[in-house]
Design a protein around this motif. Sequence first.
Motif, PDB file in Angstrom:
ATOM      1  N   PRO A  34       0.838  -1.197   0.000  1.00 52.87           N
ATOM      2  CA  PRO A  34       0.000   0.000   0.000  1.00 52.87           C
ATOM      3  C   PRO A  34       0.880   1.257   0.000  1.00 52.87           C
ATOM      4  O   PRO A  34       1.953   1.271   0.587  1.00 52.87           O
ATOM      5  CB  PRO A  34      -0.804  -0.101   1.301  1.00 52.87           C
ATOM      6  CG  PRO A  34      -0.560  -1.464   1.838  1.00 52.87           C
ATOM      7  CD  PRO A  34       0.692  -1.976   1.234  1.00 52.87           C
ATOM      8  N   HIS A 141      -3.665   3.226  -2.267  1.00 54.94           N
ATOM      9  CA  HIS A 141      -3.589   2.428  -3.486  1.00 54.94           C
ATOM     10  C   HIS A 141      -2.373   1.519  -3.376  1.00 54.94           C
ATOM     11  O   HIS A 141      -1.568   1.656  -2.453  1.00 54.94           O
ATOM     12  CB  HIS A 141      -3.492   3.325  -4.718  1.00 54.94           C
ATOM     13  CG  HIS A 141      -4.806   3.953  -5.088  1.00 54.94           C
ATOM     14  ND1 HIS A 141      -5.012   4.583  -6.279  1.00 54.94           N
ATOM     15  CD2 HIS A 141      -5.987   4.040  -4.422  1.00 54.94           C
ATOM     16  CE1 HIS A 141      -6.248   5.042  -6.349  1.00 54.94           C
ATOM     17  NE2 HIS A 141      -6.857   4.725  -5.216  1.00 54.94           N
ATOM     18  N   TYR A 142      -2.229   0.579  -4.300  1.00 53.45           N
ATOM     19  CA  TYR A 142      -1.132  -0.387  -4.241  1.00 53.45           C
ATOM     20  C   TYR A 142      -0.125  -0.142  -5.345  1.00 53.45           C
ATOM     21  O   TYR A 142      -0.497   0.176  -6.487  1.00 53.45           O
ATOM     22  CB  TYR A 142      -1.668  -1.819  -4.348  1.00 53.45           C
ATOM     23  CG  TYR A 142      -2.150  -2.329  -3.018  1.00 53.45           C
ATOM     24  CD1 TYR A 142      -1.399  -3.240  -2.283  1.00 53.45           C
ATOM     25  CD2 TYR A 142      -3.337  -1.867  -2.459  1.00 53.45           C
ATOM     26  CE1 TYR A 142      -1.819  -3.684  -1.040  1.00 53.45           C
ATOM     27  CE2 TYR A 142      -3.767  -2.306  -1.224  1.00 53.45           C
ATOM     28  CZ  TYR A 142      -3.004  -3.218  -0.523  1.00 53.45           C
ATOM     29  OH  TYR A 142      -3.419  -3.644   0.708  1.00 53.45           O
ATOM     30  N   GLU A 154      -5.631   0.509  -7.917  1.00 58.37           N
ATOM     31  CA  GLU A 154      -6.456   1.083  -6.850  1.00 58.37           C
ATOM     32  C   GLU A 154      -6.568   0.153  -5.654  1.00 58.37           C
ATOM     33  O   GLU A 154      -6.705   0.606  -4.523  1.00 58.37           O
ATOM     34  CB  GLU A 154      -7.853   1.420  -7.381  1.00 58.37           C
ATOM     35  CG  GLU A 154      -7.872   2.605  -8.301  1.00 58.37           C
ATOM     36  CD  GLU A 154      -9.283   3.028  -8.684  1.00 58.37           C
ATOM     37  OE1 GLU A 154     -10.246   2.691  -7.950  1.00 58.37           O
ATOM     38  OE2 GLU A 154      -9.425   3.688  -9.713  1.00 58.37           O
ATOM     39  N   ASN A 155      -6.518  -1.155  -5.914  1.00 55.83           N
ATOM     40  CA  ASN A 155      -6.676  -2.145  -4.854  1.00 55.83           C
ATOM     41  C   ASN A 155      -5.580  -3.197  -4.978  1.00 55.83           C
ATOM     42  O   ASN A 155      -4.958  -3.329  -6.046  1.00 55.83           O
ATOM     43  CB  ASN A 155      -8.039  -2.834  -4.966  1.00 55.83           C
ATOM     44  CG  ASN A 155      -9.179  -1.864  -4.878  1.00 55.83           C
ATOM     45  OD1 ASN A 155      -9.355  -1.205  -3.851  1.00 55.83           O
ATOM     46  ND2 ASN A 155      -9.946  -1.724  -5.943  1.00 55.83           N
ATOM     47  N   GLU A 156      -5.378  -3.962  -3.921  1.00 49.88           N
ATOM     48  CA  GLU A 156      -4.432  -5.070  -3.988  1.00 49.88           C
ATOM     49  C   GLU A 156      -4.930  -6.069  -5.020  1.00 49.88           C
ATOM     50  O   GLU A 156      -6.116  -6.399  -5.050  1.00 49.88           O
ATOM     51  CB  GLU A 156      -4.294  -5.724  -2.610  1.00 49.88           C
ATOM     52  CG  GLU A 156      -3.221  -6.786  -2.571  1.00 49.88           C
ATOM     53  CD  GLU A 156      -2.983  -7.308  -1.168  1.00 49.88           C
ATOM     54  OE1 GLU A 156      -1.939  -7.961  -0.975  1.00 49.88           O
ATOM     55  OE2 GLU A 156      -3.818  -7.066  -0.277  1.00 49.88           O
TER      56      GLU A 156
END
Length: 161
Positions: A34, A141-142, A154-156
């Motif tokens: 993250p 975000h990742y 935006e996400n893992e």
Amino acid sequence: MIKTADLCDDFADQLKVCTLELKSYGGKKRFSGPISTVKVFEDNVLVKQALETIPTGHVLVVDGGGSRNCALLGDRLGAIAEERQLSGIIIYGCVRDTADLAEQNIGVMAIGSNPLKSIKKGEGESNTLVQFGDVDWKPGHYVYADEDGIVIAENELPVKN
């Protein structure tokens, strides 16, 4: 081990690719996690504060304005990141103590090196949107980084190891 090329093959529609080519200086060539951010200019006080406080496993993204006039990170700050088990540090600016950083178990990417230390005024912003390399670096975000480049989601991502 996660590869950015594989991520691009599987998740291209969910990724933004950093177009700025950064050099790897840390002992870890591949890292992800993250995003936490700081925005500074030739002043690394907030960089140190972030390294001391952001959660384990995070990647600190430092918008240093692309300055090549001094370093925003060296072996002492690298040691803090390593001790706190951060995943990595991405700097739109310079680093120093590069031989020592290469021995530390931390991912470090930057635009270059400069042996001069930064000023210490404590000016800048933390935990805010930063922009460089044609991408938005948003806290939470990742980011995924390796020898091929850096991608942001935006996400893992549900990756297979």
